[in-house]
Design a protein around this motif. Structure first.
Motif, mmCIF file in Angstrom:
data_model
loop_
_atom_site.group_PDB
_atom_site.id
_atom_site.type_symbol
_atom_site.label_atom_id
_atom_site.label_comp_id
_atom_site.label_asym_id
_atom_site.label_seq_id
_atom_site.Cartn_x
_atom_site.Cartn_y
_atom_site.Cartn_z
ATOM 1 N N LYS A 35 2.890 1.603 3.012
ATOM 2 C CA LYS A 35 1.599 1.857 3.646
ATOM 3 C C LYS A 35 1.775 1.886 5.163
ATOM 4 C CE LYS A 35 -0.973 -0.876 0.186
ATOM 5 N NZ LYS A 35 -1.866 -2.059 0.006
ATOM 6 N N GLY A 72 5.014 1.251 -2.077
ATOM 7 C CA GLY A 72 3.740 1.807 -1.658
ATOM 8 C C GLY A 72 2.550 0.913 -1.927
ATOM 9 N N ASN A 73 2.751 -0.144 -2.701
ATOM 10 C CA ASN A 73 1.656 -1.056 -3.043
ATOM 11 C C ASN A 73 1.619 -2.302 -2.166
ATOM 12 O OD1 ASN A 73 0.956 0.595 -5.278
ATOM 13 N ND2 ASN A 73 2.521 -0.391 -6.527
ATOM 14 N N ASP A 111 1.505 -4.929 0.914
ATOM 15 C CA ASP A 111 0.984 -5.122 2.274
ATOM 16 C C ASP A 111 2.031 -5.804 3.160
ATOM 17 O OD1 ASP A 111 -1.821 -4.217 1.863
ATOM 18 O OD2 ASP A 111 -1.817 -5.859 0.409
#
Length: 316
Positions: free
Chosen positions: A218, A190-191, A193
């Motif tokens: 994301k 979730g962190n 990119d």
């Protein structure tokens, strides 16, 4: 001493080998079928790693060492090799530079929206409203923190990216801010990119990523796979794209290659297909043969200082 190649290098490489080891008998064949008659007398077999079978190992009665001039080993008949106690080495590490450059190129292309720029140029459109971004301070998660992953991490740090990795033990490594294992990396999804895979094909990595993993990413995340095509099932990738769970996927490897012309990946707006070329470079064979030459010297000296010894039990 007889060494058999199951592929045909360029003449310049053949000459170099023969000049370097004049006491060795080198035999070069375009494919394994042509080499079968000589296999019983070969001490060493040099292969690209995709043509040997149990039959060939059984036939190679005198074989003591197999050199694989690639990093991929998933098609090697390791059960038969282990039974015979044959040494296996490969060309691990030679892909480090080209694959790292390829990955940085993809991330820069995405951040600077170059595909859209090229389309605008083709259509004679002047627009500065493209949603460009920066790699600076972006988060990069690398699944597979070996030689290739480590070089990608090093280059990522040049852009001041936050780089996390995944290896088998979770042991910290240079150029990585933190390290996870295959059991713990989900907490980082979730962190990130950019999520990049350079994982090999093993029982633990096959179909490792499921839809639930992409759901944790994301919606602006980018997934890049330059490792092995069986990491994610094609049906999963299509579902992820259909649901727009992440922003884009760059795929360089596939379960079946070459990718058929009618494959849905080609027309999918959320997927960019590249034809397994991340490791291709004119320096490929010189680097692979340099490792081979050093190992030939080791073999002739009855030493144990081989480069890239493979564990036949683990398959890597």
């Amino acid at each position: 001493m007889k060494i058999i190649f199951t592929f045909q290098p360029k003449e310049e490489f053949i000459s170099e080998l023969k000049n370097s080891f004049q006491e060795v008998e080198f035999l070069f064949y375009k494919k394994i079928k042509e080499a079968e008659k000589e296999l019983p007398e070969a001490e060493v077999i040099v292969t690209m790693g995709e043509d040997l079978t149990d039959f060939h190992i059984e036939k190679s009665k005198k074989c003591k060492w197999i050199m694989v001039t690639s990093a991929g080993l998933e098609k090697m008949p390791f059960k038969a090799i282990k039974k015979r106690g044959i040494l296996v080495t490969n060309a691990r590490g030679i892909h480090r530079i080209p694959m790292a450059e390829f990955t940085i190129g993809l991330m820069l292309q995405h951040a600077k929206q170059l595909q859209a720029v090229w389309k605008q140029e083709k259509d004679s459109v002047w627009s500065r409203r493209l949603p460009t971004s920066e790699l600076h301070e972006a988060s990069l998660l690398i699944l597979g923190a070996g030689a290739i992953g480590g070089e990608i991490a090093r280059l990522g740090k040049a852009f001041h990216m936050k780089v996390t990795g995944v290896n088998s033990s979770g042991t910290p490594a240079k150029h990585f801010d933190s390290m996870f294992t295959l059991k713990t990396f989900q907490t980082e999804l979730g962190n990130a990119d950019y999520i990049l895979s350079v994982l090999p094909s093993t029982e633990k990595t096959k179909h490792l990523l499921q839809v639930e993993h992409f759901e944790q990413m994301k919606d602006t995340a980018v997934f890049i796979n330059i490792g092995r095509g069986d990491l994610v099932e094609e049906s999963v990738l299509l579902e992820v794209s259909e649901k727009k769970l992440i922003q884009h996927m760059y795929l360089d490897v596939f379960d079946k290659e070459p990718l058929p012309k009618d494959h849905p990946f080609w027309e999918n707006e959320g997927i960019t297909v590249t034809p397994h070329l991340s490791s291709i470079t004119k320096k490929y064979m010189p680097r692979a043969l340099e490792i081979f030459k050093k190992n030939v010297t080791t073999y002739r000296n009855n030493s144990e200082n081989y480069i890239n010894v493979i564990d036949a039990e683990r398959g890597y």
